[in-house]
Design an enzyme around this catalytic site. Structure first.
Site, mmCIF file in Angstrom:
data_model
loop_
_atom_site.group_PDB
_atom_site.id
_atom_site.type_symbol
_atom_site.label_atom_id
_atom_site.label_comp_id
_atom_site.label_asym_id
_atom_site.label_seq_id
_atom_site.Cartn_x
_atom_site.Cartn_y
_atom_site.Cartn_z
ATOM 1 N N HIS A 43 0.096 -6.707 5.436
ATOM 2 C CA HIS A 43 1.519 -7.408 4.984
ATOM 3 C C HIS A 43 2.057 -6.654 3.683
ATOM 4 C CE1 HIS A 43 0.824 -10.211 1.589
ATOM 5 N NE2 HIS A 43 -0.309 -10.097 2.505
ATOM 6 N N CYS A 44 3.272 -6.562 3.432
ATOM 7 C CA CYS A 44 3.591 -5.990 2.050
ATOM 8 C C CYS A 44 4.325 -7.294 1.411
ATOM 9 C CB CYS A 44 4.414 -4.842 2.237
ATOM 10 S SG CYS A 44 5.915 -4.994 3.109
ATOM 11 N N VAL A 45 5.455 -6.978 0.551
ATOM 12 C CA VAL A 45 6.057 -8.179 0.006
ATOM 13 C C VAL A 45 6.780 -8.840 1.002
ATOM 14 C CG1 VAL A 45 7.724 -8.503 -1.858
ATOM 15 C CG2 VAL A 45 6.277 -6.496 -2.143
ATOM 16 N N ARG A 57 7.288 -8.069 4.385
ATOM 17 C CA ARG A 57 7.072 -7.710 5.782
ATOM 18 C C ARG A 57 5.644 -7.824 6.265
ATOM 19 N NH1 ARG A 57 9.143 -2.078 5.029
ATOM 20 N NH2 ARG A 57 9.026 -2.871 2.624
#
Length: 471
Positions: A26-28, A30
């Site tokens: 995951h990112c910030v 998504r």
């Protein structure tokens, strides 16, 4: 039971089950998946989940927009799926199986420049500030700059060039380091290779054009000579040299016995790559870079520059979808090296603003739709700050017409921007903060361009949305 456990179970089912997932991270905002078969992901069902704000596929990754609570969702997802998350780098590596050759090239360019962006942004802001104090004649009836009337600011101007020179003139060092970092080879060798491209022993790249051919220094090897030319701010020579170093190191590491590899691998790799860089790759890369920047500059500054600006402004957002927009970083840096600034980057920042303004129109249309606003508002904010993916994939493409409205607004803003020769010092500062990277004499014209990029997409989106009865 976690807050998102039920949605996590359904998402696992809708992406094709555990067996269809190669990697997840995951990112910030998504969830990022690499899927064995992307066709098995049921997008329609995923987007019915309360936690999911939209989906899109980019660079071989299937991404689900969750929002600021993505960390909690990710924890629940890994718990219900039994999958162990991996780093974003591991996901990118796994995603290559789903990428075309062109996508891999664009992805590689993006990964090379991404670690350099903070330095480039800093350098651009410093150049912009220096232009304000040493190039704007605002004092004594418009005859003097702040540096002319104040020794303190003259000293500040001189001192700040220490950073500006390090960022832009020494850019090949950063590029060579970044390539070796990305490819997993010895980073210090990349740094040394970059330093050989900008060494003080060489004729500075910025002085080549004004130096007579007879006065250019050279290495004399008896039966042939090689010009001692530096590659300050040059992008393509640095990339070519760095990849040569990477593949030479990998080659020698394979063939050298372990007992002597510590000696022979770095020595042979670095020596041969430096020779290749100065004898062959540097001159070729310089020529390629100059041709590319000259063609783009001719389009931006020629008789049809307004048409060029309109076309570039119109197609940039679609390029983001394909990932081909990453090529613009290298072109921008080459324009800065050859012409002292870039007229391409301002149009990119305006495209960000235009897509964000289309989302702003959707926010107005759906002002009574609270669930939709949970997606719309964060997407608009991130777009105005230069991150367009949540806006493009999470809002505009889902409704289709806002995306087109953003493209039209970007085209008009781009045409005006190019018509007024609006130029940026550096790349990296996108969206509304993009004005900070604009050369001072063009800040007013860029501000007008921003107004165009805000008003046209917003008005068009509202008009079309009302006709389509979006609410």
């Amino acid at each position: 039971m976690g807050k998102y456990q039920q949605d996590a179970k359904l998402l696992l089912e809708y992406v094709g089950g555990k067996e269809n997932i190669v990697a997840v991270s995951h990112c910030v905002t998504r969830m990022r998946f690499v899927l064995n078969d992307p066709a098995k992901a049921d997008v329609a069902k995923i987007e019915t989940l309360k936690s999911a704000k939209g989906t899109f596929t980019q660079a071989g990754q299937f991404q689900v927009i969750i929002g600021n609570t993505v960390q909690e969702f990710y924890n629940d997802f890994t718990a219900v799926s039994g999958l162990e998350g991996v780093s974003k780098e591991a996901v990118k590596s796994a995603a290559k199986q789903n990428q075309t050759t062109a996508q891999r090239i664009m992805s590689a360019l993006a990964e090379i420049f991404a670690p350099l962006i903070p330095a480039i942004i800093t350098g651009g802001l410093i150049l912009g500030f220096r232009n304000c104090i040493d190039s704007l004649y605002l004092f004594e009836n418009g005859t003097k700059t702040l540096c002319d009337i104040s020794q303190f600011w003259a000293g500040i101007d001189s001192f700040l060039w220490l950073i500006g020179e390090a960022v832009f003139h020494m850019l090949p060092v950063g590029i060579c380091w970044s390539v070796t970092k990305k490819m997993g080879t010895t980073q210090i060798l990349g740094i040394v290779l970059g330093l050989t491209l900008v060494s003080g022993q060489l004729l500075n790249a910025y002085s080549v054009a004004t130096t007579a051919a007879a006065d250019i220094p050279y290495w004399d090897f008896g039966f042939f000579k090689v010009n001692m030319i530096g590659y300050q701010a040059q992008v393509i020579p640095a990339i070519l040299a760095a990849f040569t170093l990477v593949y030479l190191e990998k080659f020698f590491r394979k063939i050298c016995p372990a007992v002597v590899s510590m000696i022979f691998v770095p020595f042979c790799s670095l020596l041969l790559s430096v020779i290749a860089a100065h004898f062959v790759l540097g001159p070729i890369g310089w020529k390629i870079g100059s041709v590319i920047s000259s063609v783009v500059y001719a389009g931006i500054s020629g008789s049809f520059r307004v048409v060029f600006g309109a076309i570039f402004g119109f197609v940039y957002a679609p390029l983001v979808i394909t990932g081909l927009h990453h090529m613009s970083n290298a072109i921008d840096m080459q324009l800065i090296a050859d012409f002292g600034g870039t007229m391409l980057w301002p149009m990119i920042a305006l495209s960000n603003i235009a897509q964000g303004s289309a989302v702003l129109g959707v926010i107005y249309l759906q002002r009574k739709n609270a669930p939709a606003q949970e997606v719309n508002i964060p997407a608009c904010i991130s777009c105005y700050l230069g991150v367009t993916e949540p806006a493009i994939f999470g809002v505009n493409l889902k409704l289709n017409f806002p995306f087109l409205c953003g493209m039209i607004g970007s085209a008009v803003a781009g045409a005006f921007c190019v018509a007024t020769s609006t130029t940026a010092n550096a790349i990296g500062v996108g969206g509304l903060p993009g004005i900070l990277s604009i050369q001072p004499q063009y800040m007013l014209t860029f501000a007008i361009s921003m107004v165009i990029a805000i008003v046209i997409p917003f008005v068009l989106t509202v008009i079309m949305g009302k006709k389509k009865q979006v609410s």
